[in-house]
Write a protein that holds these residues in place. Structure first.
Motif, mmCIF file in Angstrom:
data_model
loop_
_atom_site.group_PDB
_atom_site.id
_atom_site.type_symbol
_atom_site.label_atom_id
_atom_site.label_comp_id
_atom_site.label_asym_id
_atom_site.label_seq_id
_atom_site.Cartn_x
_atom_site.Cartn_y
_atom_site.Cartn_z
ATOM 1 N N PHE A 7 8.593 26.049 46.430
ATOM 2 C CA PHE A 7 9.446 25.068 45.741
ATOM 3 C C PHE A 7 10.421 24.414 46.735
ATOM 4 O O PHE A 7 10.341 23.200 47.006
ATOM 5 C CB PHE A 7 10.170 25.802 44.600
ATOM 6 N N ILE A 8 11.316 25.199 47.322
ATOM 7 C CA ILE A 8 12.307 24.609 48.233
ATOM 8 C C ILE A 8 11.621 24.133 49.510
ATOM 9 O O ILE A 8 11.908 23.055 50.035
ATOM 10 C CB ILE A 8 13.426 25.628 48.557
ATOM 11 N N ASP A 55 -0.516 34.721 57.149
ATOM 12 C CA ASP A 55 0.286 35.700 56.408
ATOM 13 C C ASP A 55 1.461 36.165 57.249
ATOM 14 O O ASP A 55 1.276 36.533 58.422
ATOM 15 C CB ASP A 55 -0.599 36.894 56.033
ATOM 16 N N LEU A 56 2.643 36.154 56.634
ATOM 17 C CA LEU A 56 3.861 36.620 57.311
ATOM 18 C C LEU A 56 3.771 38.076 57.748
ATOM 19 O O LEU A 56 4.501 38.511 58.634
ATOM 20 C CB LEU A 56 5.037 36.540 56.321
ATOM 21 N N LEU A 75 11.560 30.529 55.051
ATOM 22 C CA LEU A 75 11.773 30.561 53.597
ATOM 23 C C LEU A 75 10.731 31.417 52.885
ATOM 24 O O LEU A 75 10.866 31.697 51.692
ATOM 25 C CB LEU A 75 11.700 29.136 53.001
ATOM 26 N N SER A 118 18.624 33.637 52.837
ATOM 27 C CA SER A 118 19.079 34.739 51.996
ATOM 28 C C SER A 118 19.078 34.261 50.545
ATOM 29 O O SER A 118 18.395 33.293 50.186
ATOM 30 C CB SER A 118 20.474 35.163 52.459
ATOM 31 N N TYR A 143 14.006 43.112 44.499
ATOM 32 C CA TYR A 143 14.040 41.836 45.245
ATOM 33 C C TYR A 143 15.321 41.729 46.050
ATOM 34 O O TYR A 143 15.293 41.465 47.262
ATOM 35 C CB TYR A 143 13.935 40.664 44.246
ATOM 36 N N LYS A 147 16.038 41.489 50.199
ATOM 37 C CA LYS A 147 16.712 40.348 50.839
ATOM 38 C C LYS A 147 17.936 40.839 51.620
ATOM 39 O O LYS A 147 18.246 40.308 52.697
ATOM 40 C CB LYS A 147 17.103 39.295 49.793
ATOM 41 N N PRO A 170 21.468 30.421 49.637
ATOM 42 C CA PRO A 170 21.508 29.536 48.479
ATOM 43 C C PRO A 170 21.852 30.308 47.205
ATOM 44 O O PRO A 170 21.399 31.443 47.019
ATOM 45 C CB PRO A 170 20.084 28.986 48.380
ATOM 46 N N THR A 173 18.793 27.527 42.862
ATOM 47 C CA THR A 173 18.359 26.160 43.141
ATOM 48 C C THR A 173 17.371 25.740 42.064
ATOM 49 O O THR A 173 16.579 26.555 41.594
ATOM 50 C CB THR A 173 17.715 26.114 44.540
HETATM 51 N N1 LIG Z 1 14.739 29.193 44.135
HETATM 52 C C1 LIG Z 1 15.985 29.660 44.204
HETATM 53 O O1 LIG Z 1 16.797 29.461 43.279
HETATM 54 C C2 LIG Z 1 16.439 30.430 45.415
HETATM 55 C C3 LIG Z 1 17.788 30.822 45.477
HETATM 56 C C4 LIG Z 1 18.223 31.538 46.583
HETATM 57 C C5 LIG Z 1 17.352 31.828 47.601
HETATM 58 N N2 LIG Z 1 16.051 31.459 47.534
HETATM 59 C C6 LIG Z 1 15.172 31.798 48.665
HETATM 60 O O2 LIG Z 1 14.603 30.594 49.134
HETATM 61 C C7 LIG Z 1 13.305 30.860 49.688
HETATM 62 C C8 LIG Z 1 12.284 29.935 49.037
HETATM 63 O O3 LIG Z 1 12.309 30.158 47.629
HETATM 64 P P1 LIG Z 1 11.459 29.263 46.604
HETATM 65 O O4 LIG Z 1 12.233 29.184 45.353
HETATM 66 O O5 LIG Z 1 10.998 28.023 47.260
HETATM 67 O O6 LIG Z 1 10.237 30.258 46.337
HETATM 68 P P2 LIG Z 1 8.652 30.011 46.308
HETATM 69 O O7 LIG Z 1 8.031 31.244 45.716
HETATM 70 O O8 LIG Z 1 8.342 28.708 45.666
HETATM 71 O O9 LIG Z 1 8.298 29.920 47.861
HETATM 72 C C9 LIG Z 1 8.096 31.045 48.657
HETATM 73 C C10 LIG Z 1 6.815 30.825 49.448
HETATM 74 O O10 LIG Z 1 6.605 31.963 50.300
HETATM 75 C C11 LIG Z 1 5.203 32.147 50.396
HETATM 76 N N3 LIG Z 1 4.836 33.525 50.750
HETATM 77 C C12 LIG Z 1 5.015 34.646 50.014
HETATM 78 N N4 LIG Z 1 4.481 35.700 50.655
HETATM 79 C C13 LIG Z 1 3.959 35.239 51.807
HETATM 80 C C14 LIG Z 1 3.251 35.841 52.887
HETATM 81 N N5 LIG Z 1 2.987 37.154 52.892
HETATM 82 N N6 LIG Z 1 2.856 35.065 53.902
HETATM 83 C C15 LIG Z 1 3.108 33.727 53.924
HETATM 84 N N7 LIG Z 1 3.778 33.093 52.937
HETATM 85 C C16 LIG Z 1 4.175 33.847 51.897
HETATM 86 C C17 LIG Z 1 4.683 31.833 48.987
HETATM 87 O O11 LIG Z 1 3.304 31.512 49.031
HETATM 88 C C18 LIG Z 1 5.578 30.668 48.574
HETATM 89 O O12 LIG Z 1 4.963 29.429 48.823
HETATM 90 C C19 LIG Z 1 13.038 32.342 49.458
HETATM 91 O O13 LIG Z 1 13.329 33.043 50.643
HETATM 92 C C20 LIG Z 1 14.024 32.729 48.344
HETATM 93 O O14 LIG Z 1 14.379 34.088 48.444
HETATM 94 C C21 LIG Z 1 15.565 30.763 46.458
#
Ligand SMILES: NC(=O)c1ccc[n+]([C@@H]2O[C@H](COP(=O)([O-])OP(=O)(O)OC[C@H]3O[C@@H](n4cnc5c(N)ncnc54)[C@H](O)[C@@H]3O)[C@@H](O)[C@H]2O)c1
Length: 321
Positions: A7-8, A55-56, A75, A118, A143, A147, A170, A173
């Motif tokens: 998403f982000i 893969d991470l 991210l 974070s 979770y 983190k 963040p 979001t």
């Molecule tokens: N959405 C929010 O409100 C929010 C708030 C605070 C922090 N965050 C942080 O922001 C970051 C992005 O969040 P988001 O909302 O976009 O989430 P999201 O789930 O849309 O994106 C995370 C991405 O990480 C990828 N991923 C997961 N495991 C993986 C692996 N083993 N190898 C490679 N890629 C992998 C997923 O495929 C996904 O596309 C995250 O670190 C999350 O903790 C999000």
């Protein structure tokens, strides 16, 4: 960038490409070679992105990914709190082990700048508001625990090995492309069917909601201001809204006169529910020109428009034409 199909991350890819950056985008390997939310980005953006599937959790792969980059936006993570109750080890591997792989890669590859992600969930329920970066950390879900561990690994690599990292934290979001599991798309999905009542989990938790464009601008500000390197910074608006008020705002924007009901099956375990998250963004706004620009009504309006145009992204059955 890791998490580039998320998403982000997909919005950050777009913003970086529009600023003229050459972006290497990690997408989690899958047999279908799908590119997640990058499929929703403009073709002129996508054509300029170097997509890498992998893969991470694979250290050698991550080193090759990072090699040659000037900056790494990390991210990629498993983020759903409910799934972390049932699959905590997956969260440990990806969120902690994956971050360790990134840290080892930046050490081995000439110390590119690392922008680590974070989350406000590391604080648990507010012990005081607004919450600054000195607020105690409390893991109220697996979770959050992973983190916290990842943030601490980054802190330790800054102190032990001189890694050039900034941690952005963040608060919640929202915006176009957010997972349909999250509360705002879930409310929009139900409201699009114009029901008499919508079902929510807890309506009392209070959140500080940042529109995704503002969060993305925060990531870019973090990478562009040398003075923040080595630090941890909240990214939030400082405004607060309860889930119930949020639902009423969405219904008002959509002009849907539905009742709001709390469904016990959607509640988190009592001690795991984070009751209140409200940021102080004073440290980041003092260190950078970043200021959140989009207010909640405008952000909700733009999010509703997105999901009206892409109803297939909402949970199945939530939207009845
Ligand atoms: N959405 C929010 O409100 C929010 C708030 C605070 C922090 N965050 C942080 O922001 C970051 C992005 O969040 P988001 O909302 O976009 O989430 P999201 O789930 O849309 O994106 C995370 C991405 O990480 C990828 N991923 C997961 N495991 C993986 C692996 N083993 N190898 C490679 N890629 C992998 C997923 O495929 C996904 O596309 C995250 O670190 C999350 O903790 C999000």
């Amino acid at each position: 960038m890791t998490g580039a199909g998320g998403f982000i991350g997909s919005h950050l890819v777009e913003a970086l490409v529009r600023e003229g950056a050459n972006v290497r985008a990690l997408l989690r390997y899958n047999a279908a070679a799908s590119i997640g939310n990058l499929a929703l980005t403009a073709p002129d953006v996508l054509s300029q992105v170097k997509i890498v599937h992998g893969d991470l959790n694979d250290g050698e792969f991550v080193k090759n990914l990072v090699d040659g980059c000037e900056a790494v936006f990390h991210l990629g993570a498993l983020i759903a709190i409910p799934y972390s109750y049932s699959a905590p080890r997956s969260y440990l591997h990806t969120n902690v082990g994956g971050t360790l792989n990134i840290l080892e890669a930046v050490r081995a590859c000439g110390q590119p700048l690392l922008v680590h992600t974070s989350t406000s969930e590391v604080y648990g329920s507010a012990q005081y508001v607004p919450m600054d970066e000195a607020h105690p950390l409390q893991a109220q879900s697996p979770y959050a625990a992973t983190k916290i561990a990842a943030d601490k690994l980054v802190e330790s690599y800054v102190r032990s090995f001189g890694v050039r990292a900034v941690t952005v934290r963040p608060f919640n979001t929202y915006g176009p492309r957010q997972s349909a599991r999250a509360v705002i798309p879930a409310i929009i999905g139900q409201a699009l069917g114009r029901p008499e009542a919508i079902q929510l989990g807890a309506t009392t938790p209070v959140r500080d909601l940042t529109f995704v464009e503002d969060t993305v601008a925060g990531f870019i500000a973090a990478a562009s201001n040398e003075s923040v390197v080595g630090g941890v910074y909240n990214l939030g608006t400082g405004e607060s809204i309860s889930v119930g008020e949020l639902a009423r705002t969405i219904l008002r924007v959509m002009d849907v006169p539905a009742r709001i009901e709390s469904d016990a099956q959607r509640l988190r375990p009592e001690n795991s529910e984070v009751d209140r998250l409200v940021s102080s963004n004073a440290a980041f706004t003092a260190a950078t020109p970043w200021r959140p620009q989009v207010n909640i009504e405008e952000g909700i309006r733009r999010t509703v428009e997105f999901f009206q145009a892409h109803p297939q992204l909402l949970p199945r059955g939530s939207y009845v034409r």
